[in-house]
Design an enzyme around this catalytic site. Structure first.
Site, PDB file in Angstrom:
ATOM      1  N   GLU A 269      -3.863 -10.378   4.091  1.00  0.00           N
ATOM      2  CA  GLU A 269      -2.869  -9.873   4.937  1.00  0.00           C
ATOM      3  C   GLU A 269      -1.620 -10.377   5.297  1.00  0.00           C
ATOM      4  O   GLU A 269      -1.627 -11.623   4.819  1.00  0.00           O
ATOM      5  CB  GLU A 269      -3.721  -9.857   6.395  1.00  0.00           C
TER       6      GLU A 269
ATOM      7  N   VAL B 269       0.816  -1.350   0.010  1.00  0.00           N
ATOM      8  CA  VAL B 269      -0.113   0.070   0.023  1.00  0.00           C
ATOM      9  C   VAL B 269       0.896   1.293   0.069  1.00  0.00           C
ATOM     10  O   VAL B 269       0.704   2.092  -0.809  1.00  0.00           O
ATOM     11  CB  VAL B 269      -0.816   0.005   1.306  1.00  0.00           C
TER      12      VAL B 269
ATOM     13  N   GLY C 166     -11.601  -1.079   1.367  1.00  0.00           N
ATOM     14  CA  GLY C 166     -10.601  -0.491   0.538  1.00  0.00           C
ATOM     15  C   GLY C 166     -10.984   0.812  -0.177  1.00  0.00           C
ATOM     16  O   GLY C 166     -11.010   1.715   0.576  1.00  0.00           O
TER      17      GLY C 166
ATOM     18  N   LYS D   1     -13.419  -4.647  10.474  1.00  0.00           N
ATOM     19  CA  LYS D   1     -14.201  -3.747   9.510  1.00  0.00           C
ATOM     20  C   LYS D   1     -15.741  -3.439   9.812  1.00  0.00           C
ATOM     21  O   LYS D   1     -16.047  -2.329  10.227  1.00  0.00           O
ATOM     22  CB  LYS D   1     -13.953  -3.922   8.108  1.00  0.00           C
TER      23      LYS D   1
ATOM     24  N   GLY E 169      -1.368  -9.759  -3.479  1.00  0.00           N
ATOM     25  CA  GLY E 169      -1.413  -8.566  -2.711  1.00  0.00           C
ATOM     26  C   GLY E 169      -2.761  -8.323  -2.057  1.00  0.00           C
ATOM     27  O   GLY E 169      -2.836  -7.279  -1.329  1.00  0.00           O
TER      28      GLY E 169
ATOM     29  N   ARG F  96      11.040  -1.724   7.169  1.00  0.00           N
ATOM     30  CA  ARG F  96      11.724  -2.572   7.938  1.00  0.00           C
ATOM     31  C   ARG F  96      13.036  -2.802   7.209  1.00  0.00           C
ATOM     32  O   ARG F  96      14.230  -2.951   7.768  1.00  0.00           O
ATOM     33  CB  ARG F  96      11.065  -3.948   7.853  1.00  0.00           C
TER      34      ARG F  96
ATOM     35  N   ASP G 123     -10.159  -9.807  10.057  1.00  0.00           N
ATOM     36  CA  ASP G 123     -10.338  -8.702   9.374  1.00  0.00           C
ATOM     37  C   ASP G 123     -11.579  -8.162   8.977  1.00  0.00           C
ATOM     38  O   ASP G 123     -11.854  -7.014   9.078  1.00  0.00           O
ATOM     39  CB  ASP G 123      -9.504  -9.130   7.946  1.00  0.00           C
TER      40      ASP G 123
ATOM     41  N   GLU H 279     -10.444   6.281   5.903  1.00  0.00           N
ATOM     42  CA  GLU H 279     -11.418   6.049   5.122  1.00  0.00           C
ATOM     43  C   GLU H 279     -10.869   4.427   4.241  1.00  0.00           C
ATOM     44  O   GLU H 279     -11.674   3.837   4.057  1.00  0.00           O
ATOM     45  CB  GLU H 279     -11.250   6.854   3.856  1.00  0.00           C
TER      46      GLU H 279
ATOM     47  N   VAL I 100     -11.724   0.542   5.701  1.00  0.00           N
ATOM     48  CA  VAL I 100     -12.773  -0.276   5.517  1.00  0.00           C
ATOM     49  C   VAL I 100     -13.304  -0.484   4.061  1.00  0.00           C
ATOM     50  O   VAL I 100     -13.434   0.414   3.477  1.00  0.00           O
ATOM     51  CB  VAL I 100     -14.192   0.040   6.181  1.00  0.00           C
TER      52      VAL I 100
HETATM   53  N1  HSE Z   1      -7.158  -8.406   3.247  1.00  0.00           N
HETATM   54  C1  HSE Z   1      -7.887  -7.486   3.208  1.00  0.00           C
HETATM   55  C2  HSE Z   1      -8.722  -8.138   2.191  1.00  0.00           C
HETATM   56  C3  HSE Z   1      -7.362  -6.223   2.440  1.00  0.00           C
HETATM   57  O1  HSE Z   1      -8.560  -9.279   1.571  1.00  0.00           O
HETATM   58  O2  HSE Z   1      -9.974  -7.755   2.168  1.00  0.00           O
HETATM   59  C4  HSE Z   1      -7.870  -4.992   2.860  1.00  0.00           C
HETATM   60  O3  HSE Z   1      -8.251  -4.846   3.998  1.00  0.00           O
END
Ligand code: HSE
Length: 417
Positions: free
Chosen positions: A180, A11, A124, A195, A177, A42, A191, A119, A122
């Site tokens: 998580e 991101v 994307g 949200k 990508g 990192r 996840d 924003e 939640v």
């Molecule tokens: N890992 C999350 C998903 C990414 O798959 O929705 C966005 O928060």
């Protein structure tokens, strides 16, 4: 306006690339240049478009930074860092839903007049936080139902369309990508729960933690469930559900069997979609990319543009709406249920199962016994029940697991009508 990026992964790099690629347009939209000047990572990245450091103090100590964009992930460390930044009256934008699920109210209180945007946390790129806080602010929110985890939706879609195997699709989602850093967050439902809690907190002022609500992921959905769903015109989706019931708020995150004609059932791949039912507007549906660098960058930059415009809009500035709503007890969830179990194929087994069901006030709506191959001793049975309380179905599944004729686990999924 100078910004620093804390966390230069998928991101972070997408935010920098987009700010550079669309810089003229962005300047035209907010009358100010938004310049990424430094990023924390990192490890040092030789091909990065801006200077990268790996010592956080080097970033935090810079007086010329106007906005810090937190994309590190985790909870305790970013909470500590963001608190420090906000106390210095410097603005913050974050995409960190786990952090917000636990600490949003404290951070908003701390921010007061300093901009604090989230924003991107939640769904994307879908501007659902703005929608709830601004577009739908005249409404009592009757319910929110959302496909909130792109990875889970991608996995379920591929299992349905291509008969793909769970692990293979998860690997692909990671390569793209979407997932998580720890994919357990995606496939075990955490996840999506983070949200949902952010949305429920905005809509109802409800302050509960993930451990207080029902959370199940897609990891136990099998190709047999997909088979049943297809036979009976359902689609399996992973939903976050928040709704008012008897003046309490019902909150849950789990896979569901959804009638295949429902709009949410048609949302495939990594897409997210959220259906919001408002007492004035009725149902409205928001759809878009919910995961991946670009979708998240789009929402992060929208917050940055708001800050550059110095708009004291409610999506960015303190907005707390404490209410007296309580969380509905999990046992009081009342819905239809799907059950899958593998049993010894012998006389009396089905009658024992239906007897257990009637003992627990559970009535059968649909039943299927999957034809087995000749040499197998076990058969797979599928049931859909009429509406019943969660408490009843939990006891029933426990009793079924104890039966000597039941092989493997008993799998249960809720039906969303
Ligand atoms: N890992 C999350 C998903 C990414 O798959 O929705 C966005 O928060």
């Amino acid at each position: 306006m100078k910004i620093a990026i804390l966390g230069y992964g998928t991101v972070g790099s997408a935010v920098v690339e987009t700010l550079l690629k669309n810089q003229d347009l962005i300047k035209a939209r907010c009358n100010e240049e938004i310049i990424p000047v430094i990023a924390l990572a990192r490890s040092l990245k030789p091909n990065a478009l801006i200077p990268i450091v790996n010592d956080i103090d080097e970033v935090l100590e810079r007086e010329d930074i106007d906005v810090f964009v937190e994309l590190m992930g985790g909870i305790d460390l970013p909470f500590e860092i963001i608190s420090k930044i906000l106390k210095r009256k410097k603005s913050v934008v974050t995409a960190n839903k786990a952090l917000l699920a636990y600490h949003r109210c404290e951070l908003e209180k701390l921010a007061q007049d300093t901009a604090f945007g989230y924003e991107a946390s939640v769904a994307g790129g879908i501007p659902i936080i703005k929608i709830l806080k601004e577009g739908l602010s005249a409404n009592n929110i009757v319910s929110i139902k959302g496909i909130l985890n792109g990875t889970s939706n991608y996995i379920l879609s591929k299992m349905t369309e291509d008969s793909a195997k769970f692990q293979e699709v998860l690997k692909k989602a990671q390569d793209l990508g979407y997932a998580e850093a720890d994919p357990t967050f995606d496939i075990e439902g955490f996840d999506a729960a983070h949200k949902l809690l952010i949305l429920a907190n905005i809509a109802y002022g409800l302050r509960v933690k993930p451990e207080d609500i029902l959370i199940e992921g897609v990891s136990k959905v099998s190709d047999e469930d997909i088979y049943f769903a297809k036979e009976f015109e359902y689609t399996i989706k992973h939903l976050g559900i928040a709704k008012i019931k008897d003046e309490k708020i019902e909150l849950r995150v789990h896979p569901v069997m959804l009638n295949k004609d429902k709009m949410l059932a048609k949302v495939d791949g990594v897409m997210n979609a959220i259906s919001v039912d408002g007492d004035v507007l009725g149902e409205s549906l928001y759809y878009g990319p919910g995961a991946g660098g670009k979708a998240t960058a789009s929402a992060v930059i929208a917050d940055l543009i708001d800050i550059a415009r110095k708009e004291k809009n409610s999506a960015i500035f303190g907005y707390l709406n404490d209410t007296s709503y309580e969380l509905l007890n999990k046992d009081e969830i009342y819905t239809r249920y799907y059950l899958r179990l593998k049993v010894l194929d012998k006389i009396g087994v089905l009658s024992k199962i239906t007897h257990l069901m009637s003992e627990h006030q559970i009535s059968i709506d649909t039943f299927l016994q999957k034809p087995k191959k000749e040499k197998q001793d076990y058969s797979t049975l599928f049931f859909i029940t009429h509406q019943t309380y969660e408490k009843n179905i939990q006891i029933l599944t426990q009793r079924l697991r104890e039966q000597e004729f039941v092989k493997d686990d008993v799998f249960m999924m809720r039906i969303e009508d």
